[in-house]
Design an enzyme around this catalytic site. Structure first.
Site, PDB file in Angstrom:
ATOM      1  N   SER A 107       0.818  -1.156  -0.093  1.00 34.07           N
ATOM      2  CA  SER A 107      -0.246  -0.114  -0.103  1.00 34.07           C
ATOM      3  C   SER A 107       0.877   1.203  -0.061  1.00 34.07           C
ATOM      4  O   SER A 107       1.896   1.280   0.709  1.00 34.07           O
ATOM      5  CB  SER A 107      -0.859  -0.067   1.200  1.00 34.07           C
ATOM      6  OG  SER A 107      -1.397   1.393   1.562  1.00 34.07           O
ATOM      7  N   TYR A 130      -2.241   5.542  -4.298  1.00 37.48           N
ATOM      8  CA  TYR A 130      -3.465   6.484  -4.033  1.00 37.48           C
ATOM      9  C   TYR A 130      -3.043   7.802  -4.590  1.00 37.48           C
ATOM     10  O   TYR A 130      -1.733   8.283  -4.538  1.00 37.48           O
ATOM     11  CB  TYR A 130      -3.561   6.718  -2.687  1.00 37.48           C
ATOM     12  CG  TYR A 130      -4.480   5.787  -1.692  1.00 37.48           C
ATOM     13  CD1 TYR A 130      -5.583   5.408  -2.234  1.00 37.48           C
ATOM     14  CD2 TYR A 130      -3.738   5.122  -0.483  1.00 37.48           C
ATOM     15  CE1 TYR A 130      -6.530   4.536  -1.550  1.00 37.48           C
ATOM     16  CE2 TYR A 130      -4.785   4.236   0.191  1.00 37.48           C
ATOM     17  CZ  TYR A 130      -5.894   3.900  -0.291  1.00 37.48           C
ATOM     18  OH  TYR A 130      -6.746   3.044   0.351  1.00 37.48           O
ATOM     19  N   THR A 156      -5.924   2.708  -7.208  1.00 38.13           N
ATOM     20  CA  THR A 156      -7.113   2.583  -6.299  1.00 38.13           C
ATOM     21  C   THR A 156      -8.164   3.828  -6.555  1.00 38.13           C
ATOM     22  O   THR A 156      -7.582   4.955  -6.391  1.00 38.13           O
ATOM     23  CB  THR A 156      -6.870   2.455  -4.771  1.00 38.13           C
ATOM     24  OG1 THR A 156      -6.077   1.267  -4.506  1.00 38.13           O
ATOM     25  CG2 THR A 156      -8.052   2.474  -3.688  1.00 38.13           C
ATOM     26  N   LYS A 252      -8.459  -0.867  -9.298  1.00 40.43           N
ATOM     27  CA  LYS A 252      -9.083  -1.416  -8.146  1.00 40.43           C
ATOM     28  C   LYS A 252     -10.191  -0.339  -7.325  1.00 40.43           C
ATOM     29  O   LYS A 252     -10.139   0.536  -7.240  1.00 40.43           O
ATOM     30  CB  LYS A 252      -8.214  -1.531  -6.888  1.00 40.43           C
ATOM     31  CG  LYS A 252      -8.594  -2.021  -5.725  1.00 40.43           C
ATOM     32  CD  LYS A 252      -7.408  -2.490  -4.874  1.00 40.43           C
ATOM     33  CE  LYS A 252      -8.106  -3.116  -3.447  1.00 40.43           C
ATOM     34  NZ  LYS A 252      -8.501  -1.835  -2.516  1.00 40.43           N
ATOM     35  N   HIS A 276     -13.766  -1.809  -1.029  1.00 42.79           N
ATOM     36  CA  HIS A 276     -12.745  -1.412  -0.040  1.00 42.79           C
ATOM     37  C   HIS A 276     -13.142  -1.989   1.131  1.00 42.79           C
ATOM     38  O   HIS A 276     -12.741  -1.608   2.524  1.00 42.79           O
ATOM     39  CB  HIS A 276     -12.679   0.141   0.066  1.00 42.79           C
ATOM     40  CG  HIS A 276     -11.116   0.685   0.305  1.00 42.79           C
ATOM     41  ND1 HIS A 276     -10.584   1.337  -0.766  1.00 42.79           N
ATOM     42  CD2 HIS A 276     -10.535   0.563   1.308  1.00 42.79           C
ATOM     43  CE1 HIS A 276      -9.498   1.569  -0.336  1.00 42.79           C
ATOM     44  NE2 HIS A 276      -9.497   1.413   1.325  1.00 42.79           N
TER      45      HIS A 276
HETATM   46  C1  FNR Z   1      -7.721  -1.498   3.310  1.00 47.16           C
HETATM   47  N1  FNR Z   1      -7.815  -1.519   1.847  1.00 47.16           N
HETATM   48  C2  FNR Z   1      -6.756  -0.669   0.986  1.00 47.16           C
HETATM   49  N2  FNR Z   1      -6.762  -0.705  -0.269  1.00 47.16           N
HETATM   50  C3  FNR Z   1      -6.050   0.212  -0.943  1.00 47.16           C
HETATM   51  O1  FNR Z   1      -6.128   0.189  -2.104  1.00 47.16           O
HETATM   52  N3  FNR Z   1      -5.111   0.791  -0.144  1.00 47.16           N
HETATM   53  C4  FNR Z   1      -4.854   0.697   1.179  1.00 47.16           C
HETATM   54  O2  FNR Z   1      -3.942   1.355   1.754  1.00 47.16           O
HETATM   55  C5  FNR Z   1      -6.115   0.198   1.975  1.00 47.16           C
HETATM   56  N4  FNR Z   1      -6.022   0.033   3.354  1.00 47.16           N
HETATM   57  C6  FNR Z   1      -6.794  -0.775   3.885  1.00 47.16           C
HETATM   58  C7  FNR Z   1      -6.579  -0.990   5.164  1.00 47.16           C
HETATM   59  C8  FNR Z   1      -7.279  -1.875   6.102  1.00 47.16           C
HETATM   60  C9  FNR Z   1      -7.270  -2.289   7.483  1.00 47.16           C
HETATM   61  C10 FNR Z   1      -8.196  -2.892   5.198  1.00 47.16           C
HETATM   62  C11 FNR Z   1      -9.084  -3.868   6.121  1.00 47.16           C
HETATM   63  C12 FNR Z   1      -8.466  -2.843   4.003  1.00 47.16           C
HETATM   64  C13 FNR Z   1      -8.620  -2.256   1.207  1.00 47.16           C
HETATM   65  C14 FNR Z   1      -8.226  -3.618   0.755  1.00 47.16           C
HETATM   66  O3  FNR Z   1      -7.122  -3.500  -0.101  1.00 47.16           O
HETATM   67  C15 FNR Z   1      -9.206  -4.747   0.261  1.00 47.16           C
HETATM   68  O4  FNR Z   1      -9.917  -3.928  -0.644  1.00 47.16           O
HETATM   69  C16 FNR Z   1     -10.134  -5.079   1.217  1.00 47.16           C
HETATM   70  O5  FNR Z   1      -9.244  -5.367   2.596  1.00 47.16           O
HETATM   71  C17 FNR Z   1     -10.839  -6.250   0.801  1.00 47.16           C
HETATM   72  O6  FNR Z   1     -11.834  -6.766   1.841  1.00 47.16           O
HETATM   73  P1  FNR Z   1     -11.621  -7.929   3.075  1.00 47.16           P
HETATM   74  O7  FNR Z   1     -10.870  -8.963   2.456  1.00 47.16           O
HETATM   75  O8  FNR Z   1     -10.685  -7.105   3.993  1.00 47.16           O
HETATM   76  O9  FNR Z   1     -12.901  -8.040   3.443  1.00 47.16           O
END
Ligand code: FNR
Length: 383
Positions: A107, A130, A156, A252, A276
């Site tokens: 990330s 991002y 994203t 994404k 997300h």
């Molecule tokens: C995320 N997600 C996320 N996505 C992204 O593009 N950049 C990021 O920095 C983050 N940070 C982030 C932190 C936390 C704690 C979570 C739980 C999620 C979203 C992540 O990439 C993904 O889309 C989700 O986690 C998918 O859902 P599940 O598998 O956690 O239910």
């Protein structure tokens, strides 16, 4: 010693071992958390068709993602603050993924920097971007990802503006944690975590340190995010980034068939059907419910991946049978990391792999490439 048999076990251990502020950060969704909850509960509405008397001796769950061979069609999704769940968490997760044979995505909001992760791994990982207002920063981080050998850029699209998570505001989420009395008391009950953190210098955002004044010790993550992230992100800006990067591009956060069509026409190598993890638009449909309409719109034109709510091999199988080419997991591996560090991420991957293999066999299939609608019983009102 707890015997870990499923992702739920890792989640319980994560809650016990990691300070509340960081467990809550992982485990919450935005606003009422409706989408966060339904991401998981909607998977259970789809039922599997059992088939018997099929020779199951030779099975295959391996696949390909962007042409790369994978042990199973699953990648680790980008997760911010991974290095606060366990010291050097991004490095641990990347190493576990590498050894298991699945891709890891770093990330923008990671604790370990792109260079830290590249130095500790030997196969290329993906970098998630991002888009910030400051184009010079964006260009520079794309260059850093290229230099580090990242093999795909995951852009994203669903976080131009941050969805509010009540718990993070109430906890005063920051990295490193602010030393308030409640935080100190809570951390004191998590000795394993504290010892790990003492052993590393990485306590703040490795990729964005120095980007803006005051960054490196973000008092309030959400207000900073809303100031830095580019609210003007549109297809022209995405094209600028695509041209700047020049390599494989994954879009994404697509949750709509029209957007998916646009992304495929735009030339995305893959899209991730994602809300997300229920952290952005509360009230949006779960990813698994949206998936069939996106499959109808763009199957074969771009790779279709899905995330949000995947907690088992059964969930992965359902997504593949509905037409996804692969899945990404977020919390499933973060629970493992918080529970047991690198071994926990490996455990999460092993659990999912085994469940996927056994479930496929009980559905009467020997090869995940053969999964399809014939394996499922989907309620009529599912879409
Ligand atoms: C995320 N997600 C996320 N996505 C992204 O593009 N950049 C990021 O920095 C983050 N940070 C982030 C932190 C936390 C704690 C979570 C739980 C999620 C979203 C992540 O990439 C993904 O889309 C989700 O986690 C998918 O859902 P599940 O598998 O956690 O239910």
């Amino acid at each position: 010693m707890t015997v870990i048999t499923c992702i739920e076990d890792l989640k319980r251990l994560h809650a016990r071992r990691v300070p509340r502020m960081f467990y809550d950060y992982a485990e919450s969704g935005s606003y009422t958390e409706q989408t966060f909850r339904e991401n998981v509960s909607d998977f259970s509405k789809i039922r599997l068709r059992q088939k018997v008397a099929v020779d199951m001796s030779d099975r295959r769950v391996t696949g390909r993602m962007l042409g790369r061979a994978v042990t199973m069609p699953v990648a680790l999704a980008p997760v911010g603050l991974t290095g606060m769940q366990s010291a050097d968490g991004e490095i641990k997760a990347a190493r576990a993924a590498e050894k298991f044979g699945v891709p890891f995505t770093l990330s923008t909001m990671s604790i370990c920097s792109i260079e830290d992760v590249a130095a500790q791994t030997s196969s290329p990982f993906w970098f998630q971007l991002y888009v910030m207002r400051d184009e010079a920063f964006v260009d520079n981080i794309i260059e850093r990802a290229r230099k580090a050998g990242c093999s795909a850029l995951v852009l994203t699209l669903d976080l131009q503006i941050l969805g509010q998570r009540h718990k993070d505001l109430k906890n005063g989420l920051s990295a490193p944690p602010r030393l308030t009395i409640p935080n100190i008391l809570n951390m004191a009950t998590k000795p394993r975590w504290c010892l790990g953190m003492l052993g590393t210098k990485r306590h703040t955002f490795g990729n964005i340190v120095g980007h803006a004044k005051g960054v490196g010790n973000l008092a309030s993550l959400s207000s900073w995010t809303n100031e830095q992230f580019d609210p003007k992100l549109d297809w022209d800006k995405i094209a600028r980034i695509r041209d700047r990067w020049g390599g494989k591009l994954i879009l994404k956060g697509v949750l709509d068939a029209e957007d998916a069509t646009r992304a495929a026409e735009f030339g995305a190598d893959a899209i991730v059907v994602s809300n997300h993890g229920g952290r952005q638009l509360d009230g949006a449909l779960s990813s698994i419910r949206i998936l069939p309409s996106i499959v109808r719109a763009v199957k074969g034109k771009t790779e279709i991946w899905i995330d949000s709510g995947i907690r088992s091999g059964q969930d992965i199988l359902k997504a593949l049978a509905l037409g996804a080419d692969a899945a990404m997991i977020g919390r499933s591996y973060i629970y493992g990391l918080g529970a047991m560090g690198e071994a926990g991420v490996t455990k999460a991957l092993e659990v999912l792999h085994k469940e996927l293999d056994v479930t496929m066999a009980l559905c009467g299939e020997r090869d995940i490439a053969a999964l399809g609608a014939h394996n499922l019983l989907v309620p009529q009102d599912f879409e």
